[in-house]
Every structure is written in structure tokens, then in C-alpha cells.
Write a protein that holds these residues in place. Structure first.
Motif, PDB file in Angstrom:
ATOM      1  N   PRO A  14       6.375  17.074 -13.497  1.00 52.25           N
ATOM      2  CA  PRO A  14       6.355  16.849 -15.348  1.00 52.25           C
ATOM      3  C   PRO A  14       5.982  17.959 -16.367  1.00 52.25           C
ATOM      4  O   PRO A  14       6.377  17.578 -17.633  1.00 52.25           O
ATOM      5  CB  PRO A  14       4.467  15.799 -14.669  1.00 52.25           C
ATOM      6  CG  PRO A  14       4.716  16.760 -13.822  1.00 52.25           C
ATOM      7  CD  PRO A  14       5.772  17.644 -12.405  1.00 52.25           C
ATOM      8  N   LEU A  15       5.755  19.465 -16.017  1.00 48.59           N
ATOM      9  CA  LEU A  15       5.642  20.148 -17.037  1.00 48.59           C
ATOM     10  C   LEU A  15       7.024  20.762 -17.190  1.00 48.59           C
ATOM     11  O   LEU A  15       7.100  21.712 -17.952  1.00 48.59           O
ATOM     12  CB  LEU A  15       4.566  21.393 -16.120  1.00 48.59           C
ATOM     13  CG  LEU A  15       3.359  20.863 -15.364  1.00 48.59           C
ATOM     14  CD1 LEU A  15       2.580  22.010 -14.913  1.00 48.59           C
ATOM     15  CD2 LEU A  15       2.403  20.391 -17.416  1.00 48.59           C
ATOM     16  N   ARG A  16       7.829  20.529 -16.495  1.00 45.15           N
ATOM     17  CA  ARG A  16       8.941  21.007 -16.700  1.00 45.15           C
ATOM     18  C   ARG A  16      10.501  19.358 -17.189  1.00 45.15           C
ATOM     19  O   ARG A  16      11.006  18.902 -16.007  1.00 45.15           O
ATOM     20  CB  ARG A  16      10.321  22.380 -16.221  1.00 45.15           C
ATOM     21  CG  ARG A  16       9.609  23.382 -15.809  1.00 45.15           C
ATOM     22  CD  ARG A  16       9.840  24.214 -14.711  1.00 45.15           C
ATOM     23  NE  ARG A  16      11.864  24.065 -14.423  1.00 45.15           N
ATOM     24  CZ  ARG A  16      11.941  24.269 -13.086  1.00 45.15           C
ATOM     25  NH1 ARG A  16      11.024  24.271 -12.472  1.00 45.15           N
ATOM     26  NH2 ARG A  16      13.175  23.328 -12.911  1.00 45.15           N
ATOM     27  N   VAL A  17      10.650  18.925 -18.176  1.00 40.91           N
ATOM     28  CA  VAL A  17      11.344  17.656 -18.033  1.00 40.91           C
ATOM     29  C   VAL A  17      13.125  18.001 -18.203  1.00 40.91           C
ATOM     30  O   VAL A  17      13.316  17.402 -17.667  1.00 40.91           O
ATOM     31  CB  VAL A  17      10.901  17.373 -20.109  1.00 40.91           C
ATOM     32  CG1 VAL A  17       9.274  16.786 -19.477  1.00 40.91           C
ATOM     33  CG2 VAL A  17      11.472  18.324 -20.942  1.00 40.91           C
ATOM     34  N   THR A  18      13.073  19.243 -17.731  1.00 43.87           N
ATOM     35  CA  THR A  18      14.623  19.269 -17.486  1.00 43.87           C
ATOM     36  C   THR A  18      14.340  19.431 -16.064  1.00 43.87           C
ATOM     37  O   THR A  18      15.544  19.866 -15.557  1.00 43.87           O
ATOM     38  CB  THR A  18      14.884  20.656 -18.079  1.00 43.87           C
ATOM     39  OG1 THR A  18      14.266  21.975 -18.291  1.00 43.87           O
ATOM     40  CG2 THR A  18      15.282  20.636 -20.055  1.00 43.87           C
ATOM     41  N   ALA A  19      14.059  20.237 -15.418  1.00 50.29           N
ATOM     42  CA  ALA A  19      14.015  19.591 -13.663  1.00 50.29           C
ATOM     43  C   ALA A  19      13.909  17.883 -13.454  1.00 50.29           C
ATOM     44  O   ALA A  19      13.506  16.967 -13.216  1.00 50.29           O
ATOM     45  CB  ALA A  19      12.808  20.059 -13.602  1.00 50.29           C
ATOM     46  N   VAL A  20      15.980  18.031 -13.258  1.00 47.81           N
ATOM     47  CA  VAL A  20      16.213  16.349 -13.252  1.00 47.81           C
ATOM     48  C   VAL A  20      16.897  16.349 -11.383  1.00 47.81           C
ATOM     49  O   VAL A  20      17.796  17.717 -10.869  1.00 47.81           O
ATOM     50  CB  VAL A  20      16.508  16.104 -13.917  1.00 47.81           C
ATOM     51  CG1 VAL A  20      17.318  15.138 -13.687  1.00 47.81           C
ATOM     52  CG2 VAL A  20      15.720  15.893 -15.357  1.00 47.81           C
ATOM     53  N   GLN A  21      16.707  15.584 -10.734  1.00 44.04           N
ATOM     54  CA  GLN A  21      17.243  16.197  -8.899  1.00 44.04           C
ATOM     55  C   GLN A  21      17.889  14.452  -9.682  1.00 44.04           C
ATOM     56  O   GLN A  21      17.927  13.216  -9.833  1.00 44.04           O
ATOM     57  CB  GLN A  21      16.147  15.556  -8.071  1.00 44.04           C
ATOM     58  CG  GLN A  21      17.096  15.752  -6.200  1.00 44.04           C
ATOM     59  CD  GLN A  21      17.577  17.022  -6.879  1.00 44.04           C
ATOM     60  OE1 GLN A  21      16.488  18.079  -6.397  1.00 44.04           O
ATOM     61  NE2 GLN A  21      18.506  16.801  -6.364  1.00 44.04           N
ATOM     62  N   GLU A  22      19.492  14.701  -9.038  1.00 45.00           N
ATOM     63  CA  GLU A  22      20.349  13.710  -8.886  1.00 45.00           C
ATOM     64  C   GLU A  22      21.021  13.037  -7.624  1.00 45.00           C
ATOM     65  O   GLU A  22      20.636  14.334  -6.701  1.00 45.00           O
ATOM     66  CB  GLU A  22      22.086  13.655  -9.938  1.00 45.00           C
ATOM     67  CG  GLU A  22      21.225  13.748 -11.205  1.00 45.00           C
ATOM     68  CD  GLU A  22      22.581  13.976 -11.701  1.00 45.00           C
ATOM     69  OE1 GLU A  22      23.749  13.470 -10.903  1.00 45.00           O
ATOM     70  OE2 GLU A  22      22.500  13.931 -13.594  1.00 45.00           O
ATOM     71  N   ILE A  23      20.708  12.302  -7.273  1.00 41.84           N
ATOM     72  CA  ILE A  23      20.941  11.993  -5.922  1.00 41.84           C
ATOM     73  C   ILE A  23      22.085  10.801  -5.544  1.00 41.84           C
ATOM     74  O   ILE A  23      21.743   9.526  -6.618  1.00 41.84           O
ATOM     75  CB  ILE A  23      19.468  11.354  -5.500  1.00 41.84           C
ATOM     76  CG1 ILE A  23      18.347  12.286  -5.746  1.00 41.84           C
ATOM     77  CG2 ILE A  23      19.706  10.807  -3.981  1.00 41.84           C
ATOM     78  CD1 ILE A  23      16.850  11.511  -5.049  1.00 41.84           C
ATOM     79  N   ASP A  24      22.872   9.965  -5.150  1.00 42.08           N
ATOM     80  CA  ASP A  24      23.901  10.000  -4.673  1.00 42.08           C
ATOM     81  C   ASP A  24      23.311   8.688  -4.354  1.00 42.08           C
ATOM     82  O   ASP A  24      22.720   8.543  -3.521  1.00 42.08           O
ATOM     83  CB  ASP A  24      25.228  10.945  -3.694  1.00 42.08           C
ATOM     84  CG  ASP A  24      25.771  11.046  -5.095  1.00 42.08           C
ATOM     85  OD1 ASP A  24      26.843  12.306  -3.794  1.00 42.08           O
ATOM     86  OD2 ASP A  24      26.221  11.211  -6.346  1.00 42.08           O
ATOM     87  N   LYS A  25      23.432   7.272  -4.326  1.00 41.74           N
ATOM     88  CA  LYS A  25      22.798   6.213  -3.651  1.00 41.74           C
ATOM     89  C   LYS A  25      23.396   5.991  -3.035  1.00 41.74           C
ATOM     90  O   LYS A  25      22.249   5.634  -1.589  1.00 41.74           O
ATOM     91  CB  LYS A  25      23.227   5.059  -4.986  1.00 41.74           C
ATOM     92  CG  LYS A  25      22.609   5.145  -6.498  1.00 41.74           C
ATOM     93  CD  LYS A  25      23.204   3.632  -7.522  1.00 41.74           C
ATOM     94  CE  LYS A  25      22.319   3.918  -8.442  1.00 41.74           C
ATOM     95  NZ  LYS A  25      22.670   2.607  -9.576  1.00 41.74           N
ATOM     96  N   THR A  26      24.050   6.080  -2.373  1.00 44.44           N
ATOM     97  CA  THR A  26      24.588   5.920  -1.283  1.00 44.44           C
ATOM     98  C   THR A  26      24.455   6.982   0.349  1.00 44.44           C
ATOM     99  O   THR A  26      24.616   6.501   1.185  1.00 44.44           O
ATOM    100  CB  THR A  26      26.505   6.626  -0.761  1.00 44.44           C
ATOM    101  OG1 THR A  26      26.585   7.820  -1.514  1.00 44.44           O
ATOM    102  CG2 THR A  26      27.001   5.845  -1.354  1.00 44.44           C
TER     103      THR A  26
END
Length: 80
Positions: free
Chosen positions: A33-45
Motif C-alpha cells: 500500500p505504500l508503493r502503488v507501483t508494486a503490482v504482482q501479476e499472476i496467471d489465472k491458470t
């Protein structure tokens, strides 16, 4: 908060980022929450389990460090 467990046993927790096409092959979690650019992308599979967490991300006992006036100020601000 959403918790995602992958088929390899990794666990990710964060705010599910909506937007884009729901048919996308990936989900996106904002994990810091303190770094809005910290995004984890996860394959739905790769998702074994995805559930809403019952606990708030706010640290336990945080309000214990506030004075009564600070708590009142916080509540007044949240009610705006």
C-alpha cells in the motif's frame, strides 16, 4: 484484501486491481500500500485458491498508540 495461492504454493496478498478486460489471462494485485507501483501479476491458470481475507491490513494495536483526541480526529476525517 485478497489472498492468492498458486499451484506452486506461493502466497500473495494484496488489493485486487480492477480494470481492463475480465477475460484477461492474468490478475493484478497491489501488494504494497505504500508503493502503488508494486503490482504482482499472476496467471489465472496458476491460481490454486483465491479468497477474500477476513483481517484488515492495518497492523494490530495501531490505535493503541493514538490519544483519544487523535482517534476522534481520525473518525471525523473518515466520516467526511
Amino acid at each position: 484484501m485478497t489472498q492468492v495461492t498458486t499451484s506452486s504454493g506461493q502466497i500473495f496478498a494484496g488489493r485486487l486491481i480492477s480494470g481492463g478486460d475480465f477475460r484477461s489471462e492474468r490478475i493484478r494485485l497491489s501488494t504494497d500500500p505504500l508503493r502503488v507501483t508494486a503490482v504482482q501479476e499472476i496467471d489465472k491458470t496458476q491460481i490454486e485458491e483465491m479468497r477474500t481475507m477476513e483481517l484488515s491490513p492495518m497492523p494490530a494495536g495501531l490505535l493503541n498508540t493514538f490519544t483519544l483526541d487523535e482517534i476522534r480526529d481520525l473518525l471525523a476525517w473518515l466520516e467526511r
